[in-house]
Design an enzyme around this catalytic site. Structure first.
Site: not given
Ligand code: SF4
Length: 475
Positions: A24, A52, A128-129, A269
């Site tokens: 996310c 995402g 997000n997580g 990345y």
């Protein structure tokens, strides 16, 4: 109903994606006067699309009614939210979310932001997580009568907020978020306030920009700077920040002492190279990773070739340090997207060929040093090595700008099971034989922290198994 398939470790996605996958990105905006914030959010989410691609959503506070409106859908930002480019939607506060869909998650049901009206007022929340103690919390709340409409952690946070007996918003947030373990970078609309909250370990990035009275919050700085430069700062690990008509505030969530657990893979990345995350330029970090990988390598090479795009910058760092010329020996079709993910291994090679093709004039007759960011199952690398040999490469030496991955992630990144991870089954020499390379070398784990730099410590649990927070069930 809780889908076990989508909980700890971090949610799994379609099998053929051969690499760690992010879930996310979040963004938010607040203005002292009504402005077309949903359109700004469109651009911010567009800048976070790499975090995402399966669903996107927006929520904003209507300045006339005070209601929180929202729109979300399955697909890329341009497809799902493109109408905001044409519309004038006044708002003083707005948040947005891009999400990677999951094997067990049911698409739109889990799309964010999640919007509720409850005893605390109107709330929209995007996350997000991965809340690693969510199973225990969910069971506790369900036993207390809570009804869940999704399997997402976001709804869990809202339930915790509604159960707080505090009246001061800061106390409600402190109480609810103190129950959470794992990773969260959250943006939230609470009536006409914008909130940005980051977990005390700092797993996922979260940034805040100030531009006169305007405030923008986002997972990465590339989203804050979508329409030009403006000053920004990192939301600190464990910080809760908010702004609204009654002013701006920031406080610490409190809790146990933390040493910092910023996800190493954000820099290796996930994040966009023009972003800063964890106080570190992503581009600089990847250049350093490539340079460290080249040190003491001594492999005889004629050309350094990146696996585009994720290997580009590390390959450049490798080339600079080694003195071996850099060139683009693989051409990426940027229009392929995820449309060629195929579950059938026999068709997988064609899928890779649709995305990556060797450039014969660069690699033919050469000793190629092939640089990629990481090695997960090794299936894609095997095909790429074969493509390079077909194009005439004399030797192919595979170099990875991250250490060997041995463990799954419980903090929001999709990594396959231990059994599927090639580094758990083979030594580098055996991997070389398996993927058809002349040699394989990983970044030494001991070099990782110095390359990543920035402020505070990093989570490296998928490399060394030292998990900095609760892992989930049974832990
Ligand atoms: S386990 Fe790996 S992927 Fe997960 S947060 Fe830690 S470093 Fe990132």
């Amino acid at each position: 109903v809780v889908s076990k398939a989508v909980k700890n470790p971090a949610t799994r996605i379609a099998e053929p994606e051969d690499g760690p996958v992010h879930h996310c990105g979040v963004a938010g905006a607040w203005s002292p006067v009504s402005a077309n914030l949903p359109r700004s959010l469109f651009f911010m989410l567009f800048s976070l699309q790499h975090r995402g691609q399966e669903s996107a959503g927006l929520a904003w506070t209507d300045p006339a009614s005070g209601a929180i409106e929202h729109e979300k859908g399955l697909g890329m930002v341009r497809e799902t939210l493109g109408s905001f480019l044409e519309r004038d939607v006044p708002a003083r506060a707005a948040i947005g979310h891009v999400r990677y869909s999951t094997a067990g998650g049911s698409g739109l049901r889990n799309a964010q932001p999640r919007v509720v009206e409850c005893n605390k007022g109107r709330i929209a929340l995007a996350h997000n997580g991965n809340i690693s103690n969510s199973d225990a919390l969910r069971a506790e709340l369900a036993a207390d009568g809570a009804i869940f409409q999704s399997s997402s952690d976001t709804e869990l946070i809202l339930h915790l907020m509604t159960r707080s007996r505090k009246s001061d918003p800061s106390e409600v947030v402190r109480e609810a978020f103190s129950r959470l373990e794992g990773s969260y970078s959250v943006v939230m609309l609470w009536n006409d306030e914008l909130w940005a909250i980051r977990d005390p370990d700092g797993f996922r990035p979260l940034y805040l920009a100030t531009d006169g009275g305007l405030r923008l919050a986002a997972s990465e700085t590339c989203a804050l700077l979508f329409d030009g430069p403006r000053p920004y700062r990192e939301i600190a690990p464990g910080e809760a920040w908010s702004i609204g008509p009654s002013g701006e505030r920031s406080f610490a969530l409190g809790g146990r002492e933390r040493s910092g657990a910023r996800c190493a893979f954000e820099l290796i990345y996930f994040a966009r190279p023009d972003s800063e995350v964890f106080g570190r330029s992503v581009h600089e970090a990847r250049t350093a990773l490539g340079a460290a990988l080249a040190e003491d390598d001594g492999v005889p090479g004629d050309v350094v070739v990146p696996v585009p795009d994720s290997g580009n910058i590390a390959a450049m760092g490798y080339a600079r340090r080694s003195g071996i010329p850099f060139d683009f020996g693989l051409c990426r079709n940027h229009y392929a997207g995820r449309s060629f993910i195929m579950p059938d291994p026999a068709k997988r090679e064609l899928a890779v060929r649709m995305k990556l093709m060797p450039v014969r004039s660069v690699v033919s007759g050469k000793r190629v040093v092939l640089v990629d960011d990481s090695l997960v199952r090794g299936t894609t690398s095997k095909i790429i090595v074969r493509l390079l040999r077909e194009a005439g490469a004399r030797e192919v030496h595979l170099r990875l700008s991250s250490p060997e991955i041995h463990e799954p992630c419980y903090y929001g990144i999709d990594i396959p099971t231990r059994e599927e991870l090639i580094s758990n089954r083979m030594s580098p020499a055996e991997i070389a034989a398996e993927v058809g390379a002349d040699s394989v070398r990983f970044l030494p784990l001991a070099r990782l922290d110095e390359c990543l730099g920035g402020k505070g410590g990093h989570c490296k649990a998928c490399f060394d198994g030292r998990y900095p927070a609760t892992r989930g069930e049974g832990n």
